[in-house]
Write a protein that holds these residues in place. Structure first.
Motif, short mmCIF file in Angstrom:
data_model
loop_
_atom_site.label_atom_id
_atom_site.label_comp_id
_atom_site.label_asym_id
_atom_site.label_seq_id
_atom_site.Cartn_x
_atom_site.Cartn_y
_atom_site.Cartn_z
N ARG A 212 0.82 -1.21 0.00
CA ARG A 212 0.00 0.00 0.00
C ARG A 212 0.86 1.27 0.00
N GLY A 213 2.16 1.09 -0.21
CA GLY A 213 3.04 2.23 -0.39
C GLY A 213 3.79 2.70 0.84
N HIS A 214 3.67 1.99 1.93
CA HIS A 214 4.36 2.40 3.16
C HIS A 214 5.78 1.84 3.20
N ASP A 215 6.74 2.66 3.61
CA ASP A 215 8.08 2.16 3.86
C ASP A 215 8.52 2.43 5.30
N LYS A 216 7.76 3.24 6.00
CA LYS A 216 7.99 3.48 7.44
C LYS A 216 6.87 2.76 8.19
N ILE A 217 7.19 1.57 8.68
CA ILE A 217 6.18 0.73 9.31
C ILE A 217 6.67 0.34 10.70
N ALA A 218 5.88 0.63 11.72
CA ALA A 218 6.25 0.29 13.09
C ALA A 218 5.65 -1.06 13.49
N TYR A 219 6.24 -1.64 14.52
CA TYR A 219 5.75 -2.92 15.06
C TYR A 219 5.53 -2.76 16.55
N LEU A 220 4.32 -3.06 17.02
CA LEU A 220 3.96 -2.92 18.43
C LEU A 220 3.60 -4.28 19.01
N SER A 221 4.15 -4.57 20.20
CA SER A 221 3.94 -5.91 20.78
C SER A 221 4.31 -5.93 22.25
N PRO A 222 3.78 -6.90 22.99
CA PRO A 222 4.33 -7.20 24.33
C PRO A 222 5.73 -7.78 24.16
N PRO A 223 6.48 -7.93 25.26
CA PRO A 223 7.81 -8.55 25.17
C PRO A 223 7.72 -9.94 24.55
N GLU A 224 8.59 -10.18 23.57
CA GLU A 224 8.50 -11.44 22.82
C GLU A 224 9.37 -12.55 23.39
N TYR A 252 11.70 1.56 15.23
CA TYR A 252 10.26 1.46 14.99
C TYR A 252 9.64 0.23 15.67
N CYS A 253 10.47 -0.54 16.37
CA CYS A 253 9.97 -1.73 17.07
C CYS A 253 9.73 -1.39 18.54
N LEU A 254 8.48 -1.29 18.92
CA LEU A 254 8.10 -1.00 20.31
C LEU A 254 7.55 -2.30 20.90
N THR A 255 8.42 -3.03 21.61
CA THR A 255 8.04 -4.39 22.03
C THR A 255 8.11 -4.55 23.55
N ASN A 256 7.66 -3.54 24.25
CA ASN A 256 7.66 -3.65 25.71
C ASN A 256 6.30 -3.25 26.30
N LEU A 257 5.25 -3.54 25.55
CA LEU A 257 3.89 -3.21 26.00
C LEU A 257 3.37 -4.35 26.87
N GLU A 282 4.74 10.93 18.87
CA GLU A 282 5.29 12.29 18.86
C GLU A 282 6.73 12.30 18.35
N GLN A 283 7.48 11.24 18.64
CA GLN A 283 8.88 11.16 18.23
C GLN A 283 9.02 10.84 16.74
N TYR A 284 8.07 10.03 16.22
CA TYR A 284 8.13 9.61 14.82
C TYR A 284 6.81 9.95 14.11
N PRO A 285 6.56 11.24 13.88
CA PRO A 285 5.28 11.66 13.27
C PRO A 285 5.09 11.17 11.84
N ASP A 286 6.19 10.78 11.16
CA ASP A 286 6.08 10.32 9.77
C ASP A 286 5.63 8.87 9.66
N VAL A 287 5.67 8.15 10.78
CA VAL A 287 5.24 6.73 10.74
C VAL A 287 3.73 6.68 10.77
N LYS A 288 3.15 6.17 9.68
CA LYS A 288 1.68 6.13 9.56
C LYS A 288 1.14 4.69 9.43
N ALA A 289 2.04 3.71 9.46
CA ALA A 289 1.61 2.31 9.31
C ALA A 289 2.13 1.49 10.49
N PHE A 290 1.26 0.61 10.98
CA PHE A 290 1.60 -0.16 12.18
C PHE A 290 1.17 -1.62 12.03
#
Length: 373
Positions: A212-224, A252-257, A282-290
């Motif tokens: 879908r055209g995204h190259d800035k993609i974040a990943y959200l997760s509990p600790p893996e 872009y990997c936030l894995t401590n939820l 707020e730190q990465y306003p250009d990231v629009k895909a998760f």
């Protein structure tokens, strides 16, 4: 025949003996022959023969087969079977017990799995005892000890998230107690496991966003750490970038939820998660895909976006196991796991172990990508 499974087969053989069609010493058809003749599984025919042997109706001779026991016809005279309403002749209290321990279940994942395991257990004539560990290691340990003390013949379990495996569970596996893991596996531990290919599923989600055209993609997760499901999902996310020749930004990997973990639901950890997500946006306003590893993570993200006064239309959010909205449409593009199949396979593999059959260590259940309109 499959509706009543082995009971009908059990009763059919009793009726043949009762009517004199089979006499003492006559050979009874083999498991394979019965399965082919009546169109049932080998599990069903084997179980019927085992119950007949337990009841003293037949004798099973190693290497030769099964034979009608002496004097059984006379013993059956007062137990004539009703052809209109077949029933078991052994006491219903003899139905063996199996256990199912699940960390937690909800509408988005776990409820259909639970229903499927209960349904298949009942169809195979096992009584199911269910315990919820709530993601607590001590509760999981107590549940295992309780179920074993109650005399379960086998155990299906979804191990809790965590850095260390439960010693009680490992002890069962090492003692060759019939165990099936569902929705995850234990690395390096030889135990039968039924699960989704989470690596491929997360890769599919990430490739969908890249497409879908995204190259800035974040990943959200509990600790893996040490949770195969979450480890595989993170790996699938990273592999999608490699496959498309894109650079992965580890920031872009936030894995401590931790707030959505079963043991923390309703606690203060959820507020910490919201602050962490808010800080990320707020730190990465250009990231629009998760890519969210779980539905609750995706809903938490949308709540934070809304609280910041931002429009959800600006964002592409995908996850695992989404619920539908009030119109029956998926809230998020998501991976739909086949919980019904997973539950049925788990019970079948456990029963196979109970009757002495070899089972695979891994049984992968197909998933599908459901795209939100």
């Amino acid at each position: 025949m499959e509706g009543h499974l082995y009971e009908q087969l059990y009763n059919h053989i009793l009726q043949e003996i009762n009517k004199g069609q089979m006499k003492a010493g006559d050979r009874v058809s083999s498991e394979k022959e019965l399965a082919e003749r009546f169109g049932v599984s080998r599990i069903t025919s084997k179980k019927a023969l085992e119950k007949l042997a337990e009841a003293g109706v037949i004798k099973r001779i190693q290497g030769k087969g099964s034979f009608v026991a002496d004097g059984v016809r006379e013993g059956l005279d007062h137990k004539r079977q009703s052809e209109e309403r077949p029933s078991l002749v052994f006491d219903e209290k003899e139905r063996p017990l199996i256990g199912f321990i699940i960390s937690n279940f909800s509408d988005e994942f776990g409820l259909q799995l639970l229903r499927s395991i209960e349904k298949q257990s009942a169809e195979l004539n096992y009584d199911l005892i269910i315990k919820r560990s709530r993601g607590n290691r001590d509760e999981e340990k107590r549940a295992i000890q309780l179920l074993v003390s109650l005399g379960i013949k086998g155990l299906i379990v979804t191990p809790i998230h965590g850095e260390h495996y439960n010693a009680e569970l490992l002890r069962l596996v090492l003692d060759k107690f019939p165990v099936v893991l569902v929705d995850r596996y234990l690395k390096g531990i030889p135990v039968c496991s039924v699960y989704t290919d989470n690596k491929k599923a997360a890769e599919d989600l990430t490739l969908h966003l890249i497409g879908r055209g995204h190259d800035k993609i974040a990943y959200l997760s509990p600790p893996e750490v040490n949770t195969s499901t979450l480890e595989e999902r993170l790996l699938g996310y990273t592999l999608a970038f490699t496959q498309e020749g894109l650079k992965l930004n580890q920031d872009y990997c936030l894995t401590n939820l931790k707030g959505i973990l079963p043991k923390n639901l309703g606690g203060t950890e959820i507020d910490n998660d919201k602050k962490a997500i808010e800080h990320f946006l707020e730190q990465y306003p250009d990231v629009k895909a998760f890519v969210a590893s779980e539905f609750l993570v995706a809903t938490l993200l949308t709540q934070v976006i809304h609280s910041l006064g931002k429009s959800l239309d600006e964002y592409d959010i995908v996850c695992f196991d989404s619920l539908n909205d009030y119109l029956g449409k998926p809230i998020f593009t998501h991976i739909q796991q086949d919980e019904k199949r997973m539950g049925k396979e788990a019970v079948d593999l456990l029963v196979s172990q109970l009757i002495g059959e070899a089972v695979p260590e891994q049984r992968i259940i197909e998933h599908r990508l459901v795209v939100k309109e």
